[in-house]
Every structure is written in structure tokens, then in C-alpha cells.
Scaffold this active site. Sequence first.
Site, PDB file in Angstrom:
ATOM      1  N   PRO A  87       2.710   6.205  -8.153  1.00  0.00           N
ATOM      2  CA  PRO A  87       1.672   6.757  -7.329  1.00  0.00           C
ATOM      3  C   PRO A  87       1.788   6.669  -5.815  1.00  0.00           C
ATOM      4  CG  PRO A  87       1.029   4.637  -8.180  1.00  0.00           C
ATOM      5  CD  PRO A  87       2.470   4.845  -8.525  1.00  0.00           C
ATOM      6  N   GLU A  88       1.629   7.794  -5.183  1.00  0.00           N
ATOM      7  CA  GLU A  88       1.244   7.889  -3.785  1.00  0.00           C
ATOM      8  C   GLU A  88      -0.099   8.622  -3.803  1.00  0.00           C
ATOM      9  OE1 GLU A  88       4.308   9.300  -1.083  1.00  0.00           O
ATOM     10  OE2 GLU A  88       5.857   8.614  -2.456  1.00  0.00           O
TER      11      GLU A  88
ATOM     12  N   ARG B 232       6.227  -3.415 -13.967  1.00  0.00           N
ATOM     13  CA  ARG B 232       6.663  -4.447 -13.018  1.00  0.00           C
ATOM     14  C   ARG B 232       5.575  -5.438 -12.598  1.00  0.00           C
ATOM     15  NH1 ARG B 232      10.243  -1.285  -8.599  1.00  0.00           N
ATOM     16  NH2 ARG B 232      10.673  -3.372  -7.853  1.00  0.00           N
TER      17      ARG B 232
ATOM     18  N   LYS C 281       4.599   2.716  18.281  1.00  0.00           N
ATOM     19  CA  LYS C 281       5.522   3.589  18.984  1.00  0.00           C
ATOM     20  C   LYS C 281       6.942   3.057  19.115  1.00  0.00           C
ATOM     21  CE  LYS C 281       3.640   2.660  23.674  1.00  0.00           C
ATOM     22  NZ  LYS C 281       2.911   1.486  23.393  1.00  0.00           N
TER      23      LYS C 281
END
Length: 304
Positions: free
Chosen positions: A15-16, A138, A182
Site C-alpha cells: 500500500p501507498e 513481515r 530543501k
Amino acid sequence: MHYTGVQAGIIVSMPELPEVETVRSGLSKLIIGKKIASVWHDWPKGFPNSPEEVKQFLVGATVREVKRRAKVLLIELNTKYSLVIHLKMTGQMVYRADDERFGAGHPNDSLIGELPDKSTRVVFDFSDGSKLYFNDQRKFGWVKLYPTVEVPNIEFMKKVGPEPLGDEFTSTDFASRLSKRKNTNIKAALLDQTVIAGVGNIYADESLWGAKIHPTILVKNISDTKLNTLFTELRYVLMLAIEKGGSTNNNYVNAEGKRGSYMDFARVFRREKLPCPRCGTTIEKSRVAGRGTHTCPQCQKATA
DNA sequence: CACTTGACCTGTCCGC
DNA sequence: TGCGGACAGGTCAAGT
């Protein structure tokens, strides 16, 4: 022993955001209004609530709503408690109606195995005989019962960034949130859940390819124009993936008995040694931010 | 503080 | 066919 539409569905995710959203929408069709008759688990680490809490707030509860925030699934109950579930890398939610199988001859029948199996960590039994299995090979995932009003105060919920597909989320927000990372590379910044919610390894690679940005380029060296393109590409791949039912690289099916098909549309992810669909150059695999990373060396130059 | 790396687990695949 | 190591769609803790 016959196929009866969504009642025989199984739900899977690696899943994302789009995969968890696929699980959420599938589950909401299957379990809202159902009453949890009993719960089994043998996994105190992944499901740490006490037996007393489970007995008091989960057993006998009815499912009110199924929600998602970032990659987290939220199952709201009528007891003022919610099941908060993270599937991590290998978690799956599998629904079965009363031991039903798809039936001989159905194209998905061979995909159905006996449950529980050795990866089954939790089993929810509903009062109508249907069951919901939480499988996780897992054991990185978890299932936790929280008072619903406390869910926003969970550490992860407090620090997680905005939903990239939210109506209020703009290109300007995207750029300004990225700017807090950044000095790191753009792939690590996209994967940082405190910057933007829900992006993982697949959609980071896919959106960077779409925007023609190399994953190792530092955020500070990317122009506003490029970031704006990345914003558009990211939203595009996430929306496309949700429409396609997410990505599955094996033979799993969703609540409607269909395979998630985004991988058929992937342009770089797991396509190393194959031609770039834009320019034909051979796609390369490398390691960026500790993750397998796929790029077109022609479209995505490593210098800004 | 910002940033990177290792750990958490189990299973599979790939090279010797 | 056996064995070791790398790797797997995520996140946090501990390290620099």
C-alpha cells in the site's frame, strides 16, 4: 459455492495512498453496518490493546464508517472507538463472506486460498458469518484501537502532511512544504510523510519521471516551474492509480473481484532494462534515499 | 536542527 | 539443491 459479486471479494494492498484508498472504498461497501461478534489475534506487538479494551470497545461494536488519512485506514465503530490500521509493506485486509469461494470456473477462483494462513495476524468475525482477515507477512503493520476523538492526537496524525489530492492543496502549498527539506534530494522529500501524505516508492518514481526530474536532485536546485509540473504529475499518477484500483504485482483482487491494474500503466517503476515509453532509452535502476529507484537517464538528467 | 542509515520481520530470488 | 546475500510499494529510532 458460487460467485456473488462483492460478497465474495477479497481485498488486498501493497500500500501507498491509492492502494489504501482502494482498500478503504472496498471495505466501506462490505462492512459498514456489520457487527463484530468476536476477534482473534495472537500478536500483542502489532495489536497492543488489552483484552479488556477489546472486549469492551470492539466486540459487539458496529462499523460506522471506513476512512483513510495518508496510508492509514480508520474503521469507526459505534462505541466511540476506532480501529486504526497501518498495512506498512505487506499488510492486507481480506474479506470473506461465510467461507464462500468464487466457484469452479470463475477466473478468480484460483486466487482464493484457505484462510487463516500463516500470515494471518488478526481475524474479525462478523455476526452474519463473514470475516475480515488482517494478513501481514513481515509484521511491520499494526492494528490499534483508539478512542475516535483521540485519533487526531496520535503522533503520526499530528505530524503527517496534507493530502495531495485534497481540494485545498495547491501547487504553492506543495512547493512551500517541500522547501522545508530543501537540502535533501527530491525523492527523499517526496517520501517524507510530514511533507506530503501518502506518497511511497512507486508514485515517487512515476511522478518524477512524469516531471522529468532526476530523483537525486536537491530540492533547492529545482525551479518553481519544475515543481509545478511535479505537483501536476504527482496528482495525475495518484488519481490514475485510484481509478485503476491501485498497483498489484501479483494475482490479488479487490472488493469487486478485480485486479488493481496500475502496474500495467507504470512508465518506469519495475521497468528497468525496458525502453522508456517517452524516448525509448533503457530504463535504469539505482538506489536513492535507500530505496530501489527507476529512472530514464535521457529524460531525467542528474544535473539540474 | 537537518539529514542519513539501520532496524524491524519474513520470504523469495539470484549467483556461486 | 544448498547456501549466502540482497532486496522487498514503510516508518521510526538512533546515528552523524
